[in-house]
Design an enzyme around this catalytic site. Structure first.
Site, mmCIF file in Angstrom:
data_model
loop_
_atom_site.group_PDB
_atom_site.id
_atom_site.type_symbol
_atom_site.label_atom_id
_atom_site.label_comp_id
_atom_site.label_asym_id
_atom_site.label_seq_id
_atom_site.Cartn_x
_atom_site.Cartn_y
_atom_site.Cartn_z
ATOM 1 N N GLY A 129 -4.679 8.029 5.799
ATOM 2 C CA GLY A 129 -3.778 9.027 6.386
ATOM 3 C C GLY A 129 -2.600 9.288 5.465
ATOM 4 N N GLN A 159 4.879 9.203 7.184
ATOM 5 C CA GLN A 159 3.926 10.093 6.513
ATOM 6 C C GLN A 159 4.384 11.539 6.619
ATOM 7 O OE1 GLN A 159 0.056 9.239 8.176
ATOM 8 N NE2 GLN A 159 -0.081 7.258 7.124
ATOM 9 N N ASP A 173 2.427 -1.000 11.897
ATOM 10 C CA ASP A 173 1.082 -1.430 11.499
ATOM 11 C C ASP A 173 0.775 -2.871 11.912
ATOM 12 O OD1 ASP A 173 0.516 1.034 10.423
ATOM 13 O OD2 ASP A 173 1.144 0.474 8.401
ATOM 14 N N LYS A 180 0.830 -1.221 0.000
ATOM 15 C CA LYS A 180 0.000 0.000 0.000
ATOM 16 C C LYS A 180 0.859 1.264 0.000
ATOM 17 C CE LYS A 180 -3.024 0.692 3.495
ATOM 18 N NZ LYS A 180 -2.956 1.952 4.249
ATOM 19 N N LYS A 205 -3.824 5.920 14.986
ATOM 20 C CA LYS A 205 -4.055 5.255 13.694
ATOM 21 C C LYS A 205 -5.537 5.302 13.303
ATOM 22 C CE LYS A 205 0.241 4.315 13.121
ATOM 23 N NZ LYS A 205 0.989 5.112 12.148
ATOM 24 N N ARG A 227 -8.217 12.291 13.025
ATOM 25 C CA ARG A 227 -6.754 12.211 13.140
ATOM 26 C C ARG A 227 -6.098 13.578 13.007
ATOM 27 N NH1 ARG A 227 -5.077 7.048 9.578
ATOM 28 N NH2 ARG A 227 -3.108 7.345 10.672
ATOM 29 N N SER A 235 7.592 9.066 12.008
ATOM 30 C CA SER A 235 6.456 8.959 11.091
ATOM 31 C C SER A 235 6.892 9.149 9.648
ATOM 32 C CB SER A 235 5.388 10.001 11.439
ATOM 33 O OG SER A 235 4.528 10.184 10.328
ATOM 34 N N ARG A 260 2.591 5.948 -3.109
ATOM 35 C CA ARG A 260 3.739 6.773 -3.525
ATOM 36 C C ARG A 260 3.924 6.754 -5.034
ATOM 37 N NH1 ARG A 260 4.304 5.603 1.634
ATOM 38 N NH2 ARG A 260 5.771 6.696 3.013
HETATM 39 C C1 S3P Z 1 2.718 4.847 6.284
HETATM 40 C C2 S3P Z 1 3.294 5.240 7.454
HETATM 41 C C3 S3P Z 1 2.820 4.843 8.782
HETATM 42 C C4 S3P Z 1 1.844 3.670 8.698
HETATM 43 C C5 S3P Z 1 0.853 3.830 7.600
HETATM 44 C C6 S3P Z 1 1.554 3.950 6.260
HETATM 45 C C7 S3P Z 1 3.277 5.315 5.004
HETATM 46 O O1 S3P Z 1 2.141 5.929 9.385
HETATM 47 O O2 S3P Z 1 1.179 3.498 9.920
HETATM 48 O O3 S3P Z 1 -0.033 2.746 7.556
HETATM 49 O O4 S3P Z 1 2.963 4.747 3.939
HETATM 50 O O5 S3P Z 1 4.077 6.263 5.029
HETATM 51 P P1 S3P Z 1 2.928 7.049 10.263
HETATM 52 O O6 S3P Z 1 3.856 7.726 9.347
HETATM 53 O O7 S3P Z 1 1.857 7.980 10.751
HETATM 54 O O8 S3P Z 1 3.582 6.285 11.372
#
Ligand code: S3P
Length: 440
Positions: free
Chosen positions: A97, A172, A322, A24, A349, A125, A170, A29
């Protein structure tokens, strides 16, 4: 379609080979970066789940052409900041997210306001974790409810590179800032706690000027604004986060074996394997190879009778972020008291996962000690559930549905698990694969 899953029997012993759907993180990305490339990019094995389809819908609304075929997807990128759209645009990140946070990084030059919305779970969130650094680039944000969706972003035409400290681990937040760096003059310098590094690897593969210096706890990343991103084809490997449920299913089912083909085992994602191996799980990586900076492998799992508790080092947290729900389930069947600490992020989450993990184990008759950022799990190797367990009102968190399903199939009892459609966000074929494994 909402749907309730009823499970009355444990799964029978099995010996099977499966493939899980595409990663995913890499799928989202690829969609976002292909939208910034110049020309036609193609991806095979792109995850066709709601989160990724929401990413595709978002770039389409931003004027990017996308074609979806049976076996692949094509995106016709229009160059960096090449979006083309009209006033009053609303983008819907739905449950994702990753999409909501990353796409904001691509919008920091937008000359008109764009609204970002999400589903009930995403609207709970925190978005300030990305809007704060993106403001430093020059973007402006308008919230209805403090730090939550819906929000609007108004870009600036003079965005400049920033210095940014990412201290949560993180990916993200890190990736949102990295995408903003594509749209900003000069250099963006990031000091980031370790987290998954797919964006860095893709930038390197695309020959974007990126330097990464690694230390034990932090990565130091410098990115210079590129003139152009070349279009690129990508073969998305299987998702280790989806595989995790089947690794646990096999570990907890007597006399069983499973081979999962072609999974991304990037070391920033393999906390689940390291943790479960320490607990006595039998996991073997076979046919390892490199692909564009990522590492790919088949994963072979055998059932394990002698699981033991773990005092889990928090250094492993971000690489298993995760997977904790399913790790908690393994701990529930391990001998001794397991301890997981510094995991407050789990409550940020799709649902408050730390609280939910504890709650589900308690329903199963497993004792836990829960704090805001840690959990102790009193394992019961001979756990056999005899009662009825109902799982509902969990904000449709896909991973809660899947963890509960694996618990039902391995620990007994009668389970009623609501909101079956939750799996569509990350792993639409989850139940089909279970059926395949369960078939003689
Ligand atoms: C992800 C980063 C993680 C993860 C999410 C996917 C990503 O979140 O929990 O399912 O693809 O960058 P965080 O960056 O908030 O930890």
């Amino acid at each position: 379609m909402s749907g309730t899953l009823l499970i009355k029997n444990k799964i029978k012993k099995f010996n099977k080979e499966i493939k899980v759907t595409g990663d995913k993180s890499l799928s989202i990305r690829w969609v976002l970066l292909a939208s910034q490339a110049t020309g036609k990019s193609r991806a095979h094995n792109l995850l066709m789940s709601e989160d990724v389809l929401a990413a595709i819908d978002s770039i389409k609304k931003l004027g990017i052409k996308v074609k979806i075929y049976k076996n692949y997807c094509e995106i016709f990128g229009n160059g960096i900041n090449g979006f083309n759209f009209k006033k009053n645009l609303t983008i819907d990140a739905k449950n994702s997210g990753t999409l909501g946070r990353l796409i904001l990084g691509l919008l920091i030059r937008s000359p008109i306001k764009i609204k970002l919305v999400g589903d009930k779970s995403l609207s709970e969130r925190d978005f300030s974790r990305v809007t704060k650094p993106l403001q430093k680039f020059g973007a402006k944000f308008y919230y209805k409810k403090k730090n939550k969706l819906p929000l609007s972003i108004l870009g600036s035409n003079s965005t400049k590179g920033i210095n940014y400290l990412e201290s949560r681990g993180s990916a993200q937040c890190k990736s949102s800032v990295m995408l903003a760096a594509l749209n900003s003059t000069g250099t963006t310098s990031i000091k980031a706690r370790k987290s998954r590094n797919h964006t860095e690897l893709l930038f390197k593969y695309l020959k974007i000027d990126i330097k990464v210096k690694k230390t034990k706890k932090y990565d130091f990343i410098d990115i210079k604004q590129p003139k152009k991103i070349p279009s690129f084809n990508y073969q998305i490997p299987g998702d280790i986060s989806s595989s995790a449920f089947f690794i646990a299913l096999t570990t907890l089912t007597d006399e069983s074996k499973l081979l999962i083909k072609n999974v991304n085992i990037n070391s920033s994602r393999t906390g689940i394997i390291k943790i479960l191996k320490k607990m006595g799980a039998k996991i073997l990586l076979k046919n390892q190879k490199n692909y564009r900076g990522e590492r790919i492998s088949d994963i072979f799992i055998k059932s394990s009778k002698n699981l033991k508790a773990i005092n889990c080092s928090s250094e492993l947290n971000s690489s298993a972020i995760d997977e904790f729900l399913i790790i908690f389930l393994i701990a529930a069947k391990a001998k001794g008291v397991s301890y997981f600490k510094d995991i407050a992020e789990l409550n940020q989450k799709e649902s408050p996962r730390l609280d939910w993990g504890s709650k589900i184990l308690n329903m199963m008759g497993v004792r836990t000690e829960l704090t805001k950022d840690s959990i102790k799990i009193y394992g019961q190797p001979n756990l056999e559930i005899k009662k009825m367990i109902t799982i509902k009102n969990y904000l449709k968190d896909h991973r809660i549905f899947m963890m509960s399903t694996i618990a039902a199939l391995t620990c007994g009892g009668k389970w009623k698990i609501y909101d079956m459609d939750s799996i569509n966000t990350s792993f639409p074929t989850f139940l089909t694969i279970i059926k395949k494994i369960n078939k003689k």
